[in-house]
Motif scaffolding. Structure first.
Motif, mmCIF file in Angstrom:
data_model
loop_
_atom_site.group_PDB
_atom_site.id
_atom_site.type_symbol
_atom_site.label_atom_id
_atom_site.label_comp_id
_atom_site.label_asym_id
_atom_site.label_seq_id
_atom_site.Cartn_x
_atom_site.Cartn_y
_atom_site.Cartn_z
ATOM 1 N N ARG A 137 0.850 -1.188 0.000
ATOM 2 C CA ARG A 137 0.000 0.000 0.000
ATOM 3 C C ARG A 137 0.884 1.236 0.000
ATOM 4 O O ARG A 137 1.813 1.350 0.801
ATOM 5 N N GLY A 138 0.582 2.153 -0.888
ATOM 6 C CA GLY A 138 1.418 3.339 -1.012
ATOM 7 C C GLY A 138 1.383 4.230 0.206
ATOM 8 O O GLY A 138 2.378 4.876 0.541
ATOM 9 N N GLY A 139 0.240 4.278 0.908
ATOM 10 C CA GLY A 139 0.090 5.138 2.073
ATOM 11 C C GLY A 139 0.025 4.352 3.360
ATOM 12 O O GLY A 139 0.367 3.179 3.432
ATOM 13 N N ASP A 140 -0.445 5.047 4.397
ATOM 14 C CA ASP A 140 -0.571 4.457 5.721
ATOM 15 C C ASP A 140 -2.022 4.047 5.941
ATOM 16 O O ASP A 140 -2.923 4.888 5.954
ATOM 17 N N TYR A 141 -2.237 2.744 6.108
ATOM 18 C CA TYR A 141 -3.580 2.209 6.317
ATOM 19 C C TYR A 141 -3.739 1.601 7.705
ATOM 20 O O TYR A 141 -4.673 0.856 7.963
ATOM 21 N N GLY A 142 -2.808 1.937 8.599
ATOM 22 C CA GLY A 142 -2.838 1.396 9.947
ATOM 23 C C GLY A 142 -3.910 2.031 10.809
ATOM 24 O O GLY A 142 -4.563 3.016 10.417
ATOM 25 N N GLY A 144 -5.974 4.286 13.100
ATOM 26 C CA GLY A 144 -5.891 5.716 13.384
ATOM 27 C C GLY A 144 -5.404 6.573 12.238
ATOM 28 O O GLY A 144 -5.489 7.801 12.299
ATOM 29 N N ALA A 145 -4.906 5.954 11.168
ATOM 30 C CA ALA A 145 -4.429 6.717 10.009
ATOM 31 C C ALA A 145 -5.629 7.182 9.181
ATOM 32 O O ALA A 145 -6.707 6.591 9.233
ATOM 33 N N PRO A 146 -5.456 8.260 8.402
ATOM 34 C CA PRO A 146 -6.573 8.744 7.576
ATOM 35 C C PRO A 146 -7.130 7.685 6.635
ATOM 36 O O PRO A 146 -8.320 7.694 6.327
ATOM 37 N N ASN A 147 -6.293 6.755 6.194
ATOM 38 C CA ASN A 147 -6.759 5.718 5.272
ATOM 39 C C ASN A 147 -7.172 4.423 5.956
ATOM 40 O O ASN A 147 -7.449 3.432 5.279
ATOM 41 N N ALA A 148 -7.216 4.425 7.277
ATOM 42 C CA ALA A 148 -7.639 3.210 7.985
ATOM 43 C C ALA A 148 -9.028 2.781 7.512
ATOM 44 O O ALA A 148 -9.943 3.593 7.413
ATOM 45 N N GLY A 149 -9.164 1.515 7.172
ATOM 46 C CA GLY A 149 -10.446 0.999 6.717
ATOM 47 C C GLY A 149 -10.717 1.192 5.244
ATOM 48 O O GLY A 149 -11.775 0.776 4.749
ATOM 49 N N ARG A 150 -9.785 1.810 4.526
ATOM 50 C CA ARG A 150 -10.017 2.065 3.102
ATOM 51 C C ARG A 150 -9.363 1.035 2.181
ATOM 52 O O ARG A 150 -9.391 1.193 0.964
ATOM 53 N N ASP A 151 -8.766 0.016 2.761
ATOM 54 C CA ASP A 151 -8.245 -1.089 1.964
ATOM 55 C C ASP A 151 -9.427 -1.991 1.616
ATOM 56 O O ASP A 151 -9.907 -2.764 2.446
ATOM 57 N N HIS A 152 -9.900 -1.891 0.383
ATOM 58 C CA HIS A 152 -11.048 -2.687 -0.053
ATOM 59 C C HIS A 152 -10.617 -3.891 -0.895
ATOM 60 O O HIS A 152 -11.457 -4.506 -1.558
ATOM 61 N N ALA A 153 -9.330 -4.218 -0.837
ATOM 62 C CA ALA A 153 -8.809 -5.358 -1.599
ATOM 63 C C ALA A 153 -8.559 -6.557 -0.696
ATOM 64 O O ALA A 153 -9.042 -7.658 -0.956
ATOM 65 N N GLY A 175 3.145 -1.192 4.091
ATOM 66 C CA GLY A 175 2.587 0.106 3.749
ATOM 67 C C GLY A 175 3.654 1.148 3.488
ATOM 68 O O GLY A 175 4.855 0.888 3.587
ATOM 69 N N LEU A 176 3.199 2.339 3.125
ATOM 70 C CA LEU A 176 4.060 3.501 2.903
ATOM 71 C C LEU A 176 5.100 3.240 1.810
ATOM 72 O O LEU A 176 6.208 3.770 1.850
ATOM 73 N N THR A 177 4.739 2.450 0.818
ATOM 74 C CA THR A 177 5.707 2.131 -0.238
ATOM 75 C C THR A 177 5.991 3.323 -1.146
ATOM 76 O O THR A 177 6.986 3.311 -1.874
ATOM 77 N N ARG A 190 11.353 5.992 6.015
ATOM 78 C CA ARG A 190 12.123 5.033 6.813
ATOM 79 C C ARG A 190 11.195 3.971 7.410
ATOM 80 O O ARG A 190 11.531 2.790 7.439
ATOM 81 N N ARG A 191 10.029 4.419 7.862
ATOM 82 C CA ARG A 191 9.062 3.456 8.385
ATOM 83 C C ARG A 191 8.606 2.492 7.292
ATOM 84 O O ARG A 191 8.458 1.297 7.524
ATOM 85 N N GLY A 192 8.407 3.018 6.086
ATOM 86 C CA GLY A 192 8.028 2.165 4.979
ATOM 87 C C GLY A 192 9.095 1.131 4.668
ATOM 88 O O GLY A 192 8.776 -0.033 4.360
ATOM 89 N N GLU A 193 10.359 1.516 4.751
ATOM 90 C CA GLU A 193 11.451 0.575 4.517
ATOM 91 C C GLU A 193 11.450 -0.526 5.571
ATOM 92 O O GLU A 193 11.697 -1.701 5.264
ATOM 93 N N ARG A 194 11.167 -0.150 6.820
ATOM 94 C CA ARG A 194 11.115 -1.156 7.882
ATOM 95 C C ARG A 194 9.963 -2.129 7.650
ATOM 96 O O ARG A 194 10.116 -3.344 7.834
ATOM 97 N N GLU A 195 8.804 -1.596 7.254
ATOM 98 C CA GLU A 195 7.656 -2.470 6.994
ATOM 99 C C GLU A 195 7.947 -3.425 5.839
ATOM 100 O O GLU A 195 7.568 -4.608 5.880
#
Length: 218
Positions: A137-142, A144-153, A175-177, A190-195
């Motif tokens: 996922r390109g963004g943050d879907y964790g 509390g994040a703005p995109n939380a719950g928006r992963d419809h795949a 996430g955060l790719t 950096r967080r995206g790299e860790r994930e």
């Protein structure tokens, strides 16, 4: 000996992180003696959309006109490919909050009530078989994040493969790719790299464990 069906659906053929994660899984799976991997690239070699509504159903449940024989033969090949596999791994980047259309076409071909999904005339032939779904996922879907719950795949894959077809589904997500494209968001990058590194590690461990376990059954 055990067989893995490896599906890729990312449109990025060179630097795809989802493809890299499934590749780590497949390589580890194949390391067990005698194991084999059947690879299908759903983006580079796309399937047609399901051309006839009656192909949604097993033959005994059909009530409309007969599908084209060539379309039915393709569906039979895809179902056989899945049924012949001891495990499944599939990658899918999140595109516009949903599945890549190439993967949706595959699902429409293989999810068949009365054949691969439970119904009054058939048991679930895939019940209990492991399926590993890899999503990036390109963004943050964790939480509390703005995109939380928006992963419809991811929920679709977990529903169709797990609840409908009875497979034992494990999900690997990163996430955060796309965070690295914004120089102002270095910490998110950096967080995206860790994930991503954690997803690769987990996929490799899962592949090795399943490869050994399933290979030892044969």
């Amino acid at each position: 000996m055990a067989t893995l069906l490896h599906l890729d659906a990312s449109a990025e053929l060179v630097d795809s992180r989802s493809r890299a994660i499934t590749r780590a899984f497949a390589t580890a799976f194949a390391a067990a003696p005698g194991n084999t991997v059947v690879h299908r690239d759903l983006h580079a070699d796309p399937l047609p959309h399901l051309p006839h509504p009656e192909l949604h159903w097993a033959a005994p449940l059909r009530s409309g006109g007969a599908p084209d024989p060539a379309a039915e033969a393709l569906q039979e090949r895809l179902i056989a490919e899945l049924l012949d596999a001891d495990a499944l791994v599939v990658d899918f980047p999140l595109y516009n909050y949903s599945l890549p259309s190439a993967l949706k076409a595959w699902i429409d071909h293989v999810h068949v009530p009365g054949r691969t999904a439970p119904s009054a005339v058939s048991e679930a032939p895939l019940a209990g078989r492991p399926a590993v779904v890899v999503t990036t996922r390109g963004g943050d879907y964790g939480p509390g994040a703005p995109n939380a719950g928006r992963d419809h795949a991811t929920p679709v894959l977990e529903l169709v493969l797990g609840e409908e077809m009875g497979m034992d589904v494990a999900t690997v997500a990163a996430g955060l790719t796309l965070a690295g494209r914004d120089p102002a968001r270095a910490e998110r990058a950096r967080r995206g790299e860790r994930e991503y590194a954690e997803a690769v590690r987990r996929a490799r461990d899962l592949g090795a464990r399943l490869g050994r376990t399933l290979g030892a059954r044969e």
